[in-house]
Motif scaffolding. Structure first.
Motif, PDB file in Angstrom:
ATOM      1  N   THR A   1      10.358   5.829   5.931  1.00  0.00           N
ATOM      2  CA  THR A   1      10.605   7.005   6.787  1.00  0.00           C
ATOM      3  C   THR A   1       9.512   8.057   6.663  1.00  0.00           C
ATOM      4  N   SER A   2       8.897   8.164   5.502  1.00  0.00           N
ATOM      5  CA  SER A   2       7.828   9.146   5.347  1.00  0.00           C
ATOM      6  C   SER A   2       6.467   8.583   5.736  1.00  0.00           C
ATOM      7  N   GLY A   3       6.426   7.260   6.006  1.00  0.00           N
ATOM      8  CA  GLY A   3       5.167   6.636   6.408  1.00  0.00           C
ATOM      9  C   GLY A   3       4.194   6.429   5.277  1.00  0.00           C
ATOM     10  N   THR A   4       4.680   6.450   4.046  1.00  0.00           N
ATOM     11  CA  THR A   4       3.758   6.383   2.911  1.00  0.00           C
ATOM     12  C   THR A   4       3.891   5.106   2.081  1.00  0.00           C
ATOM     13  N   ILE A   5       4.696   4.158   2.533  1.00  0.00           N
ATOM     14  CA  ILE A   5       4.775   2.841   1.885  1.00  0.00           C
ATOM     15  C   ILE A   5       4.701   1.770   2.971  1.00  0.00           C
ATOM     16  N   TRP A   6       3.801   0.803   2.763  1.00  0.00           N
ATOM     17  CA  TRP A   6       3.649  -0.304   3.710  1.00  0.00           C
ATOM     18  C   TRP A   6       3.626  -1.600   2.907  1.00  0.00           C
ATOM     19  N   ILE A   7       4.417  -2.576   3.354  1.00  0.00           N
ATOM     20  CA  ILE A   7       4.490  -3.863   2.653  1.00  0.00           C
ATOM     21  C   ILE A   7       4.271  -4.993   3.664  1.00  0.00           C
ATOM     22  N   ALA A   8       3.498  -5.991   3.243  1.00  0.00           N
ATOM     23  CA  ALA A   8       3.216  -7.125   4.121  1.00  0.00           C
ATOM     24  C   ALA A   8       3.281  -8.416   3.323  1.00  0.00           C
ATOM     25  N   SER A   9       3.507  -9.503   4.037  1.00  0.00           N
ATOM     26  CA  SER A   9       3.380 -10.833   3.465  1.00  0.00           C
ATOM     27  C   SER A   9       1.909 -11.225   3.548  1.00  0.00           C
ATOM     28  N   VAL A  10       1.384 -11.781   2.452  1.00  0.00           N
ATOM     29  CA  VAL A  10      -0.029 -12.147   2.427  1.00  0.00           C
ATOM     30  C   VAL A  10      -0.167 -13.542   1.829  1.00  0.00           C
ATOM     31  N   ARG A  11      -1.055 -14.342   2.387  1.00  0.00           N
ATOM     32  CA  ARG A  11      -1.167 -15.746   1.979  1.00  0.00           C
ATOM     33  C   ARG A  11      -2.383 -15.976   1.079  1.00  0.00           C
ATOM     34  N   ASP A  12      -2.132 -16.642  -0.048  1.00  0.00           N
ATOM     35  CA  ASP A  12      -3.200 -17.117  -0.941  1.00  0.00           C
ATOM     36  C   ASP A  12      -4.121 -16.001  -1.421  1.00  0.00           C
ATOM     37  N   VAL A  13      -3.566 -14.924  -1.942  1.00  0.00           N
ATOM     38  CA  VAL A  13      -4.383 -13.823  -2.460  1.00  0.00           C
ATOM     39  C   VAL A  13      -4.515 -13.940  -3.966  1.00  0.00           C
ATOM     40  N   GLY A  14      -5.699 -13.606  -4.467  1.00  0.00           N
ATOM     41  CA  GLY A  14      -5.931 -13.586  -5.911  1.00  0.00           C
ATOM     42  C   GLY A  14      -6.624 -14.812  -6.452  1.00  0.00           C
ATOM     43  N   TRP A  15      -7.037 -15.718  -5.548  1.00  0.00           N
ATOM     44  CA  TRP A  15      -7.647 -16.956  -6.017  1.00  0.00           C
ATOM     45  C   TRP A  15      -9.168 -16.920  -5.994  1.00  0.00           C
ATOM     46  N   THR A  16      -9.749 -15.875  -5.402  1.00  0.00           N
ATOM     47  CA  THR A  16     -11.202 -15.725  -5.412  1.00  0.00           C
ATOM     48  C   THR A  16     -11.540 -14.285  -5.776  1.00  0.00           C
ATOM     49  N   PRO A  17     -12.758 -14.035  -6.324  1.00  0.00           N
ATOM     50  CA  PRO A  17     -13.169 -12.671  -6.632  1.00  0.00           C
ATOM     51  C   PRO A  17     -13.198 -11.778  -5.393  1.00  0.00           C
ATOM     52  N   TYR A  18     -13.318 -12.389  -4.222  1.00  0.00           N
ATOM     53  CA  TYR A  18     -13.372 -11.614  -2.983  1.00  0.00           C
ATOM     54  C   TYR A  18     -12.110 -10.791  -2.781  1.00  0.00           C
TER      55      TYR A  18
ATOM     56  N   VAL B   1       0.878  -1.168   0.000  1.00  0.00           N
ATOM     57  CA  VAL B   1       0.000   0.000   0.000  1.00  0.00           C
ATOM     58  C   VAL B   1       0.911   1.211   0.000  1.00  0.00           C
ATOM     59  N   CYS B   2       0.740   2.109  -0.966  1.00  0.00           N
ATOM     60  CA  CYS B   2       1.520   3.338  -0.978  1.00  0.00           C
ATOM     61  C   CYS B   2       0.595   4.507  -1.261  1.00  0.00           C
ATOM     62  N   GLY B   3       0.970   5.670  -0.762  1.00  0.00           N
ATOM     63  CA  GLY B   3       0.124   6.837  -0.960  1.00  0.00           C
ATOM     64  C   GLY B   3       0.835   8.116  -0.599  1.00  0.00           C
ATOM     65  N   SER B   4       0.144   9.206  -0.794  1.00  0.00           N
ATOM     66  CA  SER B   4       0.715  10.516  -0.487  1.00  0.00           C
ATOM     67  C   SER B   4       0.421  10.936   0.939  1.00  0.00           C
ATOM     68  N   SER B   5      -0.497  10.248   1.610  1.00  0.00           N
ATOM     69  CA  SER B   5      -0.894  10.596   2.971  1.00  0.00           C
ATOM     70  C   SER B   5      -0.548   9.466   3.935  1.00  0.00           C
ATOM     71  N   THR B   6       0.250   9.771   4.939  1.00  0.00           N
ATOM     72  CA  THR B   6       0.586   8.770   5.952  1.00  0.00           C
ATOM     73  C   THR B   6      -0.660   8.234   6.625  1.00  0.00           C
ATOM     74  N   GLU B   7      -1.597   9.117   6.918  1.00  0.00           N
ATOM     75  CA  GLU B   7      -2.825   8.715   7.609  1.00  0.00           C
ATOM     76  C   GLU B   7      -3.635   7.723   6.771  1.00  0.00           C
ATOM     77  N   GLN B   8      -3.745   7.992   5.474  1.00  0.00           N
ATOM     78  CA  GLN B   8      -4.497   7.086   4.602  1.00  0.00           C
ATOM     79  C   GLN B   8      -3.807   5.735   4.479  1.00  0.00           C
TER      80      GLN B   8
END
Length: 263
Positions: A84-101, A53-60
């Protein structure tokens, strides 16, 4: 969304997802440096992939990180703190993209996170009070007095099946009594029991849409919402009893009183 450019995209897994997505996020931020933005990118596949998730607003971005963790509960593990600017967040995620959900859930996260914050004590735009919801539900019903309901139940000239359905919880029935011959179906399963499309959960009689289902609750409020919901699945003859069980009893109609327990 409220002046913020938003985007969600899914891409195939890479050799090193986290590093790849961090490069993607940094590149997006350079491209959109002068524009408000909030973007989610996820790599997809079986097992561990990554989510950015990246954005121009740390809060968002922080809001999106929290909402994503809630949407994919148990499937997300943050890989690193915010940049450092709080505008990029990265996580490990399991089994994403296999359902329309999955993609729909990410869109919901980004949409909600990009919205401008409002006064939390003010109702959000488009929301309705329970009084408004109840009034709207009742515009769809031809409600019955207890006496009218009783007469319908005993009228041999009505061609369609007529059922009186008591949706009160067990505690209310035990405390206040019941109605002999009523069908007891608690509110949480009502639609499943009467939807003719619900083959596994429906009642044996619920194979037709012309059933006359008369809903009764304790005082006639929940019953209106329940009857409107049944109309929503196609049972257009559904209605409820004004005043509920309290009014039924006050009208002197037959009831079964709870047994008294003597100490």
């Amino acid at each position: 969304m409220d002046g913020t450019k938003i985007a969600v995209t899914l891409t195939l897994a890479k050799t090193n997802d986290a590093e790849f997505l961090y490069i993607v996020g940094a590149h997006l931020q350079r491209m959109l440096a002068l524009k408000a933005h909030l973007i989610s990118v996820a790599t997809t596949g079986v097992g561990e992939t990554s989510l950015l998730v990246c954005g121009s607003s740390t809060e968002q971005v922080q809001r999106a990180a929290l909402l994503a963790s809630a949407k994919f509960l148990g499937h997300i593990k943050p890989l690193s703190a915010f940049n450092t600017s709080g505008t990029i967040w990265i996580a490990s995620v399991r089994d994403v993209g296999w359902t329309p959900y999955d993609e729909a859930a990410l869109w919901d996260v980004i949409n909600k996170s990009a919205q401008d914050l409002v006064d939390p004590v003010q109702p959000p735009p488009g929301s309705r009070s329970i009084a408004q919801i109840l009034a709207e539900a009742r515009t769809r019903l031809q409600r019955l007095t207890p006496q009218q309901a009783y007469e319908e139940l005993h009228d041999p000239n009505i061609s369609m099946p007529v059922l009186l359905v008591d949706i009160r919880p067990a505690a209310q029935r035990e405390a206040h009594g019941g109605i002999r011959g009523s069908l007891v179906i608690e509110r949480n399963v009502l639609e499943w029991r009467f939807d003719p499309r619900c083959i596994e959960g429906r009642l044996e009689i619920a194979t037709r849409y012309d059933l006359r289902v008369i809903i009764i609750c304790q005082e006639g409020y929940t019953s209106s919402l329940a009857a409107a919901s049944l109309q929503g699945i196609g049972l257009l003859n559904a209605t409820d009893v004004e005043g509920g069980f309290v009014a039924w009893k006050a009208a002197g109609l037959p009831v079964e009183m709870p047994k008294q327990t003597w100490m």
